[in-house]
Design an enzyme around this catalytic site. Structure first.
Site, PDB file in Angstrom:
ATOM      1  N   LYS A  36     -15.860   9.211 -13.968  1.00 56.89           N
ATOM      2  CA  LYS A  36     -16.738   8.175 -13.390  1.00 56.89           C
ATOM      3  C   LYS A  36     -15.933   7.234 -12.491  1.00 56.89           C
ATOM      4  CE  LYS A  36     -20.650   5.260 -14.882  1.00 56.89           C
ATOM      5  NZ  LYS A  36     -21.667   5.756 -13.966  1.00 56.89           N
TER       6      LYS A  36
ATOM      7  N   GLU B 154     -27.058  16.941  -9.750  1.00 60.28           N
ATOM      8  CA  GLU B 154     -27.602  15.751 -10.425  1.00 60.28           C
ATOM      9  C   GLU B 154     -28.161  14.814  -9.367  1.00 60.28           C
ATOM     10  OE1 GLU B 154     -24.328  13.651 -12.362  1.00 60.28           O
ATOM     11  OE2 GLU B 154     -22.982  14.246 -10.747  1.00 60.28           O
TER      12      GLU B 154
ATOM     13  N   ARG C 287       0.846  -1.196   0.000  1.00 65.85           N
ATOM     14  CA  ARG C 287       0.000   0.000   0.000  1.00 65.85           C
ATOM     15  C   ARG C 287       0.882   1.246   0.000  1.00 65.85           C
ATOM     16  NH1 ARG C 287      -2.193   3.483   3.923  1.00 65.85           N
ATOM     17  NH2 ARG C 287      -4.218   4.367   3.291  1.00 65.85           N
TER      18      ARG C 287
HETATM   19  N1  PLP Z   1     -24.744  11.065 -12.843  1.00 61.63           N
HETATM   20  C1  PLP Z   1     -24.212  10.198 -11.974  1.00 61.63           C
HETATM   21  C2  PLP Z   1     -23.644  10.696 -10.704  1.00 61.63           C
HETATM   22  C3  PLP Z   1     -24.215   8.811 -12.268  1.00 61.63           C
HETATM   23  O1  PLP Z   1     -23.688   7.934 -11.394  1.00 61.63           O
HETATM   24  C4  PLP Z   1     -24.788   8.376 -13.487  1.00 61.63           C
HETATM   25  C5  PLP Z   1     -24.812   6.943 -13.837  1.00 61.63           C
HETATM   26  O2  PLP Z   1     -24.389   6.089 -13.127  1.00 61.63           O
HETATM   27  C6  PLP Z   1     -25.338   9.323 -14.349  1.00 61.63           C
HETATM   28  C7  PLP Z   1     -25.294  10.668 -13.998  1.00 61.63           C
HETATM   29  C8  PLP Z   1     -25.988   8.913 -15.649  1.00 61.63           C
HETATM   30  O3  PLP Z   1     -25.037   8.529 -16.596  1.00 61.63           O
HETATM   31  P1  PLP Z   1     -25.399   7.467 -17.748  1.00 61.63           P
HETATM   32  O4  PLP Z   1     -26.575   8.031 -18.473  1.00 61.63           O
HETATM   33  O5  PLP Z   1     -24.188   7.428 -18.591  1.00 61.63           O
HETATM   34  O6  PLP Z   1     -25.710   6.187 -17.063  1.00 61.63           O
END
Ligand code: PLP
Length: 285
Positions: A149, A181, A100
Site C-alpha cells: 500500500k 480492482e 536527494r
Molecule cells: N484496492 C486499492 C487499490 C485500494 O486503494 C484500496 C483502499 O484504499 C482497497 C483495494 C481496499 O482496501 P481496504 O478494504 O483495506 O480499504
C-alpha cells in the site's frame, strides 16, 4: 482547525511541517493506511496494522513504533478532533535524508510518521449505497507490486478523473482482459448466491474490508469464488459491488454504460453492507 500528528507531536494542521527532502514527497517512498471511524471508534485496527507491517517489511522498513502506540495515536486524534464518523489516515515514509539520492538513506535515519483525521458525518448511513455507483473500465498501468500500500497514487488519481470526465463515479482497472480492482477499492460480481472477486496476488491490494466481507459472506452461507473475471462477465452478472475501508460495501449499478441486473443496488450487496457495518460497529475499538 484539525490537530494532526507529526513525528511524535500533536500540532495544529497549519503548523505541521515535513522536510522538502522527505522521500515520501520526492519519491513516493512511503506506505499508508486508512482506517474508518464509527461512533468515535476505530474499525478493524488489527487488520490494518498487520497490513501496514507487511507493506513496510516488503520495502525494507521497520515499524516505527509498536502497534499499541499507533492505536493510542489513532484514539488520541479521534478524541482531539471529536470525530464521530470518518477516517484516520496514517503515512510512514523512509524519512528525510540530508540530500536527494536514489539510494536509501543510511540506517538509523528516522522515518516520518504522520497521522490525521477526516470527519465524514453520515458515513455508515451513506445514502449513496441505496443508489449505488457507476463505473467505467480503464487499463491497469500501475506498477507490479500493488499488494504494497504505497503512496504512489498518481494513476488511481488519474483514473478517478477519467471516471469524472465520463460522468460516472469510479473506474475498474483491467489487465490482460481481466479486472484487477477499483482505483481505491476491491471489485466483486454476484451470480446467484455466489460472490466472485479476484484472487490475492501482487496484482491487487489485499483489502481489509475484502477479508471481513468474504468471511461474513461465508458465514451467511453465500458461496465465495476467488478468481479473476472480465468486464464482459461483470456486465452480465446479477450484481456488482466494491469494498474499501471508507465505502464499506458499495453497490455498482452500471459498468461501461451497461446496466447491471435490475439497475438498482443488488440484495446481496446491501445485505453484506448491513452485516459489515453492524459487525464492525460491534468490534470497533
Ligand atoms: N484496492 C486499492 C487499490 C485500494 O486503494 C484500496 C483502499 O484504499 C482497497 C483495494 C481496499 O482496501 P481496504 O478494504 O483495506 O480499504
Amino acid at each position: 482547525m484539525r490537530t494532526v500528528y507529526v513525528n511524535g507531536e500533536y500540532v495544529a494542521e497549519n503548523d505541521a511541517k515535513i522536510s522538502v527532502f522527505d522521500r515520501g514527497f520526492l519519491m513516493a517512498d512511503g506506505v499508508y493506511e486508512v482506517t474508518s471511524v464509527i461512533d468515535g471508534k476505530i474499525l478493524d485496527f488489527e487488520g490494518h496494522v498487520l497490513r501496514l507491517e507487511r507493506s513496510l517489511a516488503e520495502l525494507g522498513m521497520p515499524m516505527p513504533m509498536p502497534a499499541d502506540d499507533l492505536l493510542a495515536i489513532h484514539r488520541e486524534l479521534v478524541s482531539l478532533n471529536a470525530v464521530d464518523e470518518g477516517a484516520v489516515y496514517l503515512q510512514i515514509t523512509r524519512g528525510a535524508p540530508a540530500d536527494r539520492d536514489f539510494a536509501f538513506p543510511p540506517e538509523g535515519t528516522p522515518q516520518t510518521v504522520v497521522l490525521f483525521t477526516q470527519s465524514k458525518p453520515g458515513l455508515a448511513g451513506d445514502a449513496a449505497a441505496s443508489k449505488g455507483i457507476k463505473v467505467i473500465s480503464i487499463p491497469d498501468i500501475r506498477w507490479g507490486r500493488r499488494d504494497i500500500k504505497t503512496v504512489q497514487l498518481l494513476y488511481p488519481s488519474m483514473g478517478k478523473m477519467m471516471a469524472k470526465a465520463a460522468g460516472v463515479d469510479d473506474a475498474w482497472m483491467v489487465e490482460d482482459g481481466m479486472v484487477t480492482e477499483g482505483t481505491s477499492n476491491n471489485a466483486y460480481i454476484v451470480r446467484g448466491n455466489t460472490i466472485i472477486t479476484r484472487h490475492l496476488g501482487n496484482e491487487i491490494l489485499s483489502g481489509i474490508t475484502r477479508a471481513a466481507v468474504l468471511r461474513f459472506a461465508r458465514e451467511a452461507q453465500m458461496t465465495v469464488e476467488e478468481r479473476s473475471f472480465s468486464i464482459e462477465e461483470a456486465q452480465t452478472a446479477d450484481e456488482a459491488f466494491i469494498t474499501s475501508a471508507t465505502t464499506f460495501v458499495m453497490p455498482v449499478t452500471e459498468i461501461d454504460g451497461v446496466q447491471i441486473g435490475s439497475g438498482s443496488p443488488g440484495p446481496l450487496a446491501l445485505r453484506l453492507r448491513e452485516i459489515y457495518v453492524d459487525e464492525s460497529r460491534k468490534a470497533a475499538v
